[in-house]
Design a protein around this motif. Structure first.
Motif, PDB file in Angstrom:
ATOM      1  N   ALA A 182       2.374   1.313  -5.159  1.00 43.28           N
ATOM      2  CA  ALA A 182       3.432   0.330  -5.389  1.00 43.28           C
ATOM      3  C   ALA A 182       4.600   1.004  -6.096  1.00 43.28           C
ATOM      4  CB  ALA A 182       2.903  -0.823  -6.237  1.00 43.28           C
ATOM      5  N   VAL A 183       5.801   0.838  -5.546  1.00 42.67           N
ATOM      6  CA  VAL A 183       7.016   1.405  -6.145  1.00 42.67           C
ATOM      7  C   VAL A 183       8.076   0.317  -6.292  1.00 42.67           C
ATOM      8  CG1 VAL A 183       6.570   3.698  -5.140  1.00 42.67           C
ATOM      9  CG2 VAL A 183       8.047   2.118  -3.920  1.00 42.67           C
ATOM     10  N   ARG A 184       8.933   0.495  -7.294  1.00 44.02           N
ATOM     11  CA  ARG A 184      10.007  -0.494  -7.488  1.00 44.02           C
ATOM     12  C   ARG A 184      11.150  -0.257  -6.519  1.00 44.02           C
ATOM     13  NH1 ARG A 184       8.695  -3.237 -12.025  1.00 44.02           N
ATOM     14  NH2 ARG A 184       7.545  -2.056 -13.604  1.00 44.02           N
ATOM     15  N   VAL A 216       7.044  -5.383   6.464  1.00 41.03           N
ATOM     16  CA  VAL A 216       5.995  -6.348   6.820  1.00 41.03           C
ATOM     17  C   VAL A 216       6.439  -7.693   6.237  1.00 41.03           C
ATOM     18  CG1 VAL A 216       3.513  -6.855   6.757  1.00 41.03           C
ATOM     19  CG2 VAL A 216       4.287  -4.478   6.661  1.00 41.03           C
ATOM     20  N   PRO A 217       7.085  -8.518   7.077  1.00 39.04           N
ATOM     21  CA  PRO A 217       7.693  -9.751   6.549  1.00 39.04           C
ATOM     22  C   PRO A 217       6.680 -10.697   5.903  1.00 39.04           C
ATOM     23  CG  PRO A 217       8.464  -9.302   8.789  1.00 39.04           C
ATOM     24  CD  PRO A 217       7.345  -8.348   8.513  1.00 39.04           C
ATOM     25  N   ASP A 218       5.474 -10.807   6.460  1.00 36.44           N
ATOM     26  CA  ASP A 218       4.529 -11.786   5.890  1.00 36.44           C
ATOM     27  C   ASP A 218       4.007 -11.348   4.520  1.00 36.44           C
ATOM     28  OD1 ASP A 218       2.844  -9.860   7.061  1.00 36.44           O
ATOM     29  OD2 ASP A 218       1.206 -11.311   7.259  1.00 36.44           O
ATOM     30  N   GLN A 219       4.144 -10.045   4.189  1.00 35.46           N
ATOM     31  CA  GLN A 219       3.779  -9.584   2.846  1.00 35.46           C
ATOM     32  C   GLN A 219       5.021  -9.373   1.961  1.00 35.46           C
ATOM     33  OE1 GLN A 219       0.442  -8.919   1.535  1.00 35.46           O
ATOM     34  NE2 GLN A 219       0.274 -10.392   3.202  1.00 35.46           N
ATOM     35  N   SER A 247       6.795 -11.474  -3.375  1.00 33.57           N
ATOM     36  CA  SER A 247       5.881 -10.529  -2.740  1.00 33.57           C
ATOM     37  C   SER A 247       4.684 -10.234  -3.647  1.00 33.57           C
ATOM     38  CB  SER A 247       6.642  -9.229  -2.456  1.00 33.57           C
ATOM     39  OG  SER A 247       5.746  -8.197  -2.144  1.00 33.57           O
ATOM     40  N   PRO A 248       3.488 -10.091  -3.066  1.00 33.32           N
ATOM     41  CA  PRO A 248       2.330  -9.679  -3.880  1.00 33.32           C
ATOM     42  C   PRO A 248       2.593  -8.357  -4.612  1.00 33.32           C
ATOM     43  CG  PRO A 248       1.648 -10.210  -1.626  1.00 33.32           C
ATOM     44  CD  PRO A 248       3.149 -10.286  -1.660  1.00 33.32           C
ATOM     45  N   ILE A 249       3.415  -7.498  -4.017  1.00 34.91           N
ATOM     46  CA  ILE A 249       3.734  -6.210  -4.659  1.00 34.91           C
ATOM     47  C   ILE A 249       4.634  -6.432  -5.885  1.00 34.91           C
ATOM     48  CG2 ILE A 249       4.890  -3.965  -4.338  1.00 34.91           C
ATOM     49  CD1 ILE A 249       2.172  -4.128  -2.973  1.00 34.91           C
ATOM     50  N   ALA A 250       5.542  -7.403  -5.804  1.00 36.04           N
ATOM     51  CA  ALA A 250       6.380  -7.725  -6.971  1.00 36.04           C
ATOM     52  C   ALA A 250       5.494  -8.203  -8.116  1.00 36.04           C
ATOM     53  CB  ALA A 250       7.406  -8.786  -6.604  1.00 36.04           C
ATOM     54  N   LYS A 251       4.505  -9.012  -7.782  1.00 41.93           N
ATOM     55  CA  LYS A 251       3.590  -9.525  -8.817  1.00 41.93           C
ATOM     56  C   LYS A 251       2.766  -8.398  -9.420  1.00 41.93           C
ATOM     57  CE  LYS A 251       3.782 -14.082  -6.947  1.00 41.93           C
ATOM     58  NZ  LYS A 251       3.535 -14.729  -5.661  1.00 41.93           N
ATOM     59  N   PHE A 252       2.318  -7.494  -8.556  1.00 45.08           N
ATOM     60  CA  PHE A 252       1.558  -6.329  -9.019  1.00 45.08           C
ATOM     61  C   PHE A 252       2.409  -5.484  -9.971  1.00 45.08           C
ATOM     62  CE2 PHE A 252       0.339  -1.878  -8.725  1.00 45.08           C
ATOM     63  CZ  PHE A 252      -1.042  -1.905  -8.838  1.00 45.08           C
ATOM     64  N   LEU A 253       3.667  -5.213  -9.590  1.00 46.18           N
ATOM     65  CA  LEU A 253       4.563  -4.385 -10.412  1.00 46.18           C
ATOM     66  C   LEU A 253       4.816  -5.045 -11.764  1.00 46.18           C
ATOM     67  CD1 LEU A 253       7.093  -3.258  -7.656  1.00 46.18           C
ATOM     68  CD2 LEU A 253       5.600  -1.737  -8.973  1.00 46.18           C
ATOM     69  N   ASP A 254       4.989  -6.357 -11.770  1.00 45.66           N
ATOM     70  CA  ASP A 254       5.208  -7.075 -13.033  1.00 45.66           C
ATOM     71  C   ASP A 254       4.018  -6.916 -13.968  1.00 45.66           C
ATOM     72  OD1 ASP A 254       7.666  -7.941 -12.325  1.00 45.66           O
ATOM     73  OD2 ASP A 254       7.047  -9.967 -11.742  1.00 45.66           O
TER      74      ASP A 254
END
Ligand code: ZN
Length: 142
Positions: free
Chosen positions: A12-14, A37-40, A69-76
């Protein structure tokens, strides 16, 4: 069967451009395969070891395109870093059925199409010793 276990490792990268600069230097691959990947709600840069995309074990950089995005949540929560590993399976439906029977917690109960056009599914980290695992069925080229 693909003679490899690891399809890729997801990081995961910002900022995708910044990540690409660093990993182009690290991997020696100047031209990663870039897709969305639009759905993610993620933009992805996939670094393959050779010239051919989607071959060999790869490094996938994931950057969010939205705060949803699930990745935004992960980064937070966790900051940048290792997000998931992706394991090849021969038959993803069969594997998901086996895992379900074993009591594993599945994020995707049925496969969906991943960044490279293959069938993928995620397993909850509580069912894989703390690591988010993605399964991928390598599409047959025959
Ligand atoms: Zn992945």
């Amino acid at each position: 069967m693909k003679n490899e276990m690891i399809s890729h490792i997801g990081i995961a990268v910002r900022n995708l451009e910044d990540g690409i600069t660093r990993y182009a230097l690290l991997t020696g691959n100047q031209k990663p395969f870039i897709t969305e990947v639009p759905d993610q709600k993620v933009k992805v840069a996939m670094f393959s070891p050779g010239d051919e995309n989607n071959s060999g074990s790869r490094i996938e950089l994931l950057a969010p395109t939205s705060s949803e995005s699930p990745i935004a949540k992960f980064l937070d929560k966790r900051g940048e870093g290792l997000h998931h590993i992706c394991i090849y399976v021969d038959d993803i439906e069969k594997k998901l059925e086996e895992l379900k029977k074993s009591g594993a917690k599945l994020i995707d109960k049925t496969p969906r199409i991943g960044a490279e056009g293959n069938k993928v599914a995620f397993i909850h980290p509580t069912s894989s010793n703390g690591v988010l695992v993605e399964l991928e069925q390598w599409r047959s080229h025959s």
